[in-house]
Design a protein around this motif. Structure first.
Motif, PDB file in Angstrom:
ATOM      1  N   ARG A 119       1.119  -1.413  -0.086  1.00 41.66           N
ATOM      2  CA  ARG A 119      -0.155  -0.004   0.245  1.00 41.66           C
ATOM      3  C   ARG A 119       0.712   1.036  -0.009  1.00 41.66           C
ATOM      4  O   ARG A 119       0.005   2.849  -0.871  1.00 41.66           O
ATOM      5  N   PHE A 120       1.660   1.468   0.265  1.00 42.30           N
ATOM      6  CA  PHE A 120       2.722   2.140   0.836  1.00 42.30           C
ATOM      7  C   PHE A 120       3.272   2.656  -0.704  1.00 42.30           C
ATOM      8  O   PHE A 120       4.098   3.495  -0.950  1.00 42.30           O
ATOM      9  N   LYS A 121       3.262   1.255  -1.258  1.00 41.80           N
ATOM     10  CA  LYS A 121       4.240   1.863  -2.329  1.00 41.80           C
ATOM     11  C   LYS A 121       3.226   1.859  -3.815  1.00 41.80           C
ATOM     12  O   LYS A 121       3.793   2.969  -4.595  1.00 41.80           O
ATOM     13  N   ALA A 122       1.956   2.201  -3.629  1.00 39.08           N
ATOM     14  CA  ALA A 122       0.546   2.469  -3.938  1.00 39.08           C
ATOM     15  C   ALA A 122       0.655   3.415  -4.368  1.00 39.08           C
ATOM     16  O   ALA A 122      -0.323   4.636  -5.157  1.00 39.08           O
ATOM     17  N   SER A 123       1.706   4.848  -3.269  1.00 41.46           N
ATOM     18  CA  SER A 123       1.567   5.218  -3.048  1.00 41.46           C
ATOM     19  C   SER A 123       1.782   6.546  -3.582  1.00 41.46           C
ATOM     20  O   SER A 123       2.105   7.652  -3.584  1.00 41.46           O
ATOM     21  N   GLY A 124       2.973   5.832  -4.502  1.00 43.11           N
ATOM     22  CA  GLY A 124       3.680   6.653  -5.040  1.00 43.11           C
ATOM     23  C   GLY A 124       4.687   6.839  -5.026  1.00 43.11           C
ATOM     24  O   GLY A 124       6.364   7.137  -5.086  1.00 43.11           O
ATOM     25  N   LYS A 125       5.300   6.214  -3.224  1.00 40.19           N
ATOM     26  CA  LYS A 125       6.883   6.251  -2.885  1.00 40.19           C
ATOM     27  C   LYS A 125       7.424   4.979  -3.143  1.00 40.19           C
ATOM     28  O   LYS A 125       7.276   4.406  -3.958  1.00 40.19           O
ATOM     29  N   PHE A 126       8.883   4.954  -3.203  1.00 43.22           N
ATOM     30  CA  PHE A 126       9.526   4.202  -3.639  1.00 43.22           C
ATOM     31  C   PHE A 126       9.887   3.093  -2.275  1.00 43.22           C
ATOM     32  O   PHE A 126       9.907   3.615  -0.835  1.00 43.22           O
ATOM     33  N   VAL A 127       9.980   1.564  -2.382  1.00 41.69           N
ATOM     34  CA  VAL A 127      11.034   0.768  -1.548  1.00 41.69           C
ATOM     35  C   VAL A 127      11.663  -0.066  -2.346  1.00 41.69           C
ATOM     36  O   VAL A 127      11.157  -0.464  -3.004  1.00 41.69           O
ATOM     37  N   TYR A 128      12.955   0.256  -1.663  1.00 36.26           N
ATOM     38  CA  TYR A 128      14.120  -0.440  -1.769  1.00 36.26           C
ATOM     39  C   TYR A 128      14.935  -1.758  -0.632  1.00 36.26           C
ATOM     40  O   TYR A 128      14.295  -1.655   0.562  1.00 36.26           O
ATOM     41  N   ALA A 129      14.556  -3.113  -1.320  1.00 38.00           N
ATOM     42  CA  ALA A 129      15.358  -3.742  -0.033  1.00 38.00           C
ATOM     43  C   ALA A 129      16.730  -4.374  -0.514  1.00 38.00           C
ATOM     44  O   ALA A 129      16.950  -4.596  -2.091  1.00 38.00           O
ATOM     45  N   TYR A 130      17.414  -4.521   0.637  1.00 42.80           N
ATOM     46  CA  TYR A 130      18.659  -5.325   0.547  1.00 42.80           C
ATOM     47  C   TYR A 130      18.407  -5.910   1.376  1.00 42.80           C
ATOM     48  O   TYR A 130      18.275  -5.623   3.089  1.00 42.80           O
ATOM     49  N   GLY A 131      19.554  -7.283   0.569  1.00 39.48           N
ATOM     50  CA  GLY A 131      19.797  -8.241   2.462  1.00 39.48           C
ATOM     51  C   GLY A 131      21.431  -8.736   1.994  1.00 39.48           C
ATOM     52  O   GLY A 131      21.413  -9.114   0.476  1.00 39.48           O
ATOM     53  N   GLU A 132      21.960  -9.216   2.772  1.00 36.72           N
ATOM     54  CA  GLU A 132      23.325  -9.715   2.686  1.00 36.72           C
ATOM     55  C   GLU A 132      22.899 -11.477   2.746  1.00 36.72           C
ATOM     56  O   GLU A 132      23.328 -12.431   1.619  1.00 36.72           O
ATOM     57  N   VAL A 133      21.672 -12.468   3.584  1.00 28.64           N
ATOM     58  CA  VAL A 133      21.306 -13.954   3.483  1.00 28.64           C
ATOM     59  C   VAL A 133      19.966 -13.827   3.784  1.00 28.64           C
ATOM     60  O   VAL A 133      19.763 -13.069   5.299  1.00 28.64           O
ATOM     61  N   MET A 134      19.286 -14.355   2.662  1.00 30.68           N
ATOM     62  CA  MET A 134      17.786 -13.875   2.728  1.00 30.68           C
ATOM     63  C   MET A 134      16.846 -15.099   3.149  1.00 30.68           C
ATOM     64  O   MET A 134      16.999 -15.923   2.528  1.00 30.68           O
ATOM     65  N   ASP A 135      16.503 -15.562   4.062  1.00 31.71           N
ATOM     66  CA  ASP A 135      15.711 -16.665   4.505  1.00 31.71           C
ATOM     67  C   ASP A 135      14.308 -16.601   4.336  1.00 31.71           C
ATOM     68  O   ASP A 135      13.998 -15.199   3.067  1.00 31.71           O
ATOM     69  N   GLN A 136      13.758 -17.600   3.301  1.00 35.37           N
ATOM     70  CA  GLN A 136      12.206 -18.139   3.085  1.00 35.37           C
ATOM     71  C   GLN A 136      11.806 -16.680   3.312  1.00 35.37           C
ATOM     72  O   GLN A 136      10.842 -16.008   2.477  1.00 35.37           O
ATOM     73  N   ASN A 137      10.844 -16.472   4.137  1.00 32.86           N
ATOM     74  CA  ASN A 137      10.309 -15.590   5.029  1.00 32.86           C
ATOM     75  C   ASN A 137      10.332 -14.270   5.138  1.00 32.86           C
ATOM     76  O   ASN A 137       9.756 -13.386   4.522  1.00 32.86           O
ATOM     77  N   ALA A 138      12.060 -13.685   4.984  1.00 34.82           N
ATOM     78  CA  ALA A 138      12.203 -12.659   4.567  1.00 34.82           C
ATOM     79  C   ALA A 138      12.263 -12.659   3.484  1.00 34.82           C
ATOM     80  O   ALA A 138      11.954 -11.360   3.090  1.00 34.82           O
TER      81      ALA A 138
END
Length: 586
Positions: A119-138
């Motif tokens: 919903r935040f992204k739908a407002s027109g603002k960005f969401v960037y994600a970064y990870g080193e080791v990602m489990d499935q839930n993350a």
């Protein structure tokens, strides 16, 4: 002379302690009375850590009172959702930086957070994600982002779901400890670890079905976000194709391989900040301190009662418990408050004491006669968690909620041979009636006593089912067929009538407002946080809270095994409406 040396040394230590305590209290009081307000400057990027556990209700952080940079509280799940909604309209927040470092939250809680990010992204603002080791839930949470980056030397776990249960029967046999087990329900598998060495076929059937449902929802969410069909995603897991970061990029699970500083530089460019300037990163804790979440008109309110943890009888100071005496008071307070127009009961519990569940059910039933009661289910609302939910006017669950488990059991232990053969301890005594020592660990139960206990378990099970029949308005034979201790996903539960709607807290609130016939409303939250900061600080540094933190740190992933062993100790004697030992999905 030696006496005086010891005396004055002790006196000096005492004086030092008092002085330090005074300084600490002064800092706390000074901060508490400080009128300085945290201000969010323009061009802010909100930082959300996926490794943070978001409990249902906010968690006050006493250490934050002492340290300026520490948040005074960790926002609860719904509070975090509201903060993200606020940030979407806040001109000082340009976007979100999602730092992906594990995810201890359950599937339903993760879904709630992920939907808020979408919903935040739908407002027109960005969401960037970064990870080193990602489990499935993350990783699932991270797929809500516009851009998803993985460390070039990191990794993603994308191998499908599995769950394992710990079985203790072999250990008990070696120790010559004989559990006396009583249960109702073909699928009521909570006692399996004590009576079996592997999962029964019935348990495998139910676990396979709801695990498949959870996995299907997981793949569907990723499919929509990454534009990869579910069959292809399933093949990635089946063939274990995602072994290196380059594989994740090749198969389009991520948008790029970058280091944290490179992502930060990209965020600087995105927000118009010079590369040599600092990015204005705002933690969710800081944003919470700086943001006023208006709870609206208290004279026209909906009460949100958060019920998270094991259901226990009486009163409890322990966090993570639903103590019947405490919750009766909160429910009654909401019922008798004329300014409260409806109650939203937020349940995140795998159950516990059957009697305590009945007591809470009764108080909610009384409230329902006066005003609408709506239930919103979190990660779990199973067994006792479903018991305290089934009377509601309307029930909401996430597709990945685990619910149902309508069944009960009781466990006692015969430790006579253990004490005699392993420790050389024997028991003897006198009694005034044949059953005065019923339940003693020093002798086995007689057949007559076993019948007594099984009758009690059968009676409790019949009562539980009758509550479901009345609350859900389903025929008794239908309830009997979908009960049997069987665990259902939220999606399955909707199909069979155990829940009414799929959705989160916002949807449940809207329903409560409709039933109460109010268009605008305020919020009142229970349980209320009443302890002083000093009391909370002392508790956090001593006693059970401190020991639990230490155990979690030392045991790591094995902490779940410790919790299961602890549950074995807690379930002795009293009849339980509790789901199978918590499933840990890998």
């Amino acid at each position: 002379m030696r006496f005086f040396k010891i005396f004055f040394a002790s006196l000096l230590a005492l004086v030092t302690f008092v002085v330090l305590l005074f300084i600490v209290l002064s800092i706390m009081i000074g901060r508490a009375l400080s009128s300085e307000k945290v201000v969010i400057s323009p061009n802010g990027v909100l930082v959300l850590e996926t490794g943070q556990e978001y409990r249902e209700q906010r968690l006050v952080n006493p250490l934050g009172i002492l340290m300026k940079d520490e948040p005074g509280e960790v926002p609860g799940l719904f509070q975090t959702v509201r903060l993200l909604e606020k940030a979407a309209t806040d001109d000082n927040i340009k976007g979100i930086y999602l730092k992906v470092n594990g995810n201890p939250n359950g599937f339903a809680s993760t879904e709630e957070l992920r939907n808020a990010l979408v919903r935040f992204k739908a407002s027109g603002k960005f969401v960037y994600a970064y990870g080193e080791v990602m489990d499935q839930n993350a990783y699932y949470l991270a797929t809500a982002a516009n851009k998803l980056y993985l460390n070039p030397k990191g990794g993603i776990d994308f191998t499908g779901f599995s769950t394992q249960l710990l079985f203790l029967k072999g250990t008990l046999d070696k120790l010559e400890i004989k559990p006396e087990i009583f249960y109702c329900g073909k699928y009521k598998s909570a006692t399996e670890p004590l009576r079996e060495t592997q999962m029964t076929e019935a348990n495998k059937v139910q676990t396979t079905e709801f695990l498949g449902e959870l996995y299907g929802n997981y793949l569907a969410g990723i499919s929509k976000a990454r534009n990869i069909d579910t069959a292809t995603l399933h093949s990635y897991a089946n063939q274990n194709l995602i072994q290196e970061p380059a594989d994740a990029l090749k198969y389009k699970l991520v948008d790029g391989l970058k280091y944290d500083d490179e992502v930060v530089n990209e965020l600087k460019a995105k927000t118009g900040i010079q590369e040599d300037a600092d990015l204005n990163l705002v933690t969710i804790g800081k944003y919470n301190n700086a943001t006023y979440l208006d709870n609206g008109d208290a004279s026209n309110a909906i009460a949100i009662i958060y019920a998270q943890g094991d259901i226990v009888g009486g009163h409890s100071d322990r966090k993570g418990t639903i103590a019947s005496d405490d919750y009766i008071k909160d429910i009654r307070k909401a019922r008798e408050d004329k300014n409260v127009k409806a109650i939203l009961f937020r349940v995140n519990s795998g159950g516990g004491s059957a009697l305590a569940s009945e007591v809470i059910w009764r108080e909610l039933s009384l409230a329902k006669k006066v005003k609408p009661v709506v239930v919103s289910m979190g990660d779990y609302a199973a067994s006792g968690g479903y018991y305290i939910s089934c009377m509601a006017d309307s029930i909401f669950a996430e597709p990945n909620t685990l619910t149902g488990s309508i069944g009960v059991f009781g466990v006692m232990f015969n430790m006579q041979d253990f004490f005699k053969n392993k420790l050389g301890v024997t028991f003897d005594g006198v009694k005034t009636a044949p059953y005065a020592d019923l339940g003693s660990v020093g002798r086995p139960l007689s057949e007559v006593e076993r019948k007594f206990i099984q009758n009690g378990v059968d009676s409790t099970y019949a009562t539980f089912k009758s509550r479901v029949v009345a609350g859900r308005k389903l025929p008794a034979d239908v309830v009997d067929s979908i009960a049997q201790g069987r665990v259902w996903s939220g999606e399955q539960a909707k199909k069979i009538g155990l829940v009414d709607h799929l959705g989160g807290i916002n949807e449940a609130l809207a329903c409560a407002a409709r039933l109460a016939k109010v268009s605008t409303f305020g919020l009142k939250e229970y349980p209320e946080v009443k302890e002083s900061p000093v009391t909370m600080l002392v508790k956090s540094l001593s006693g059970e809270e401190a020991s639990q933190r230490m155990l979690k740190k030392e045991l790591g992933v094995n902490y779940e095994i410790y919790k299961q062993l602890k549950e074995v100790q807690d379930i002795r004697g009293e009849i339980q409406a509790r789901m199978p030992f918590r499933f840990r999905f890998q």
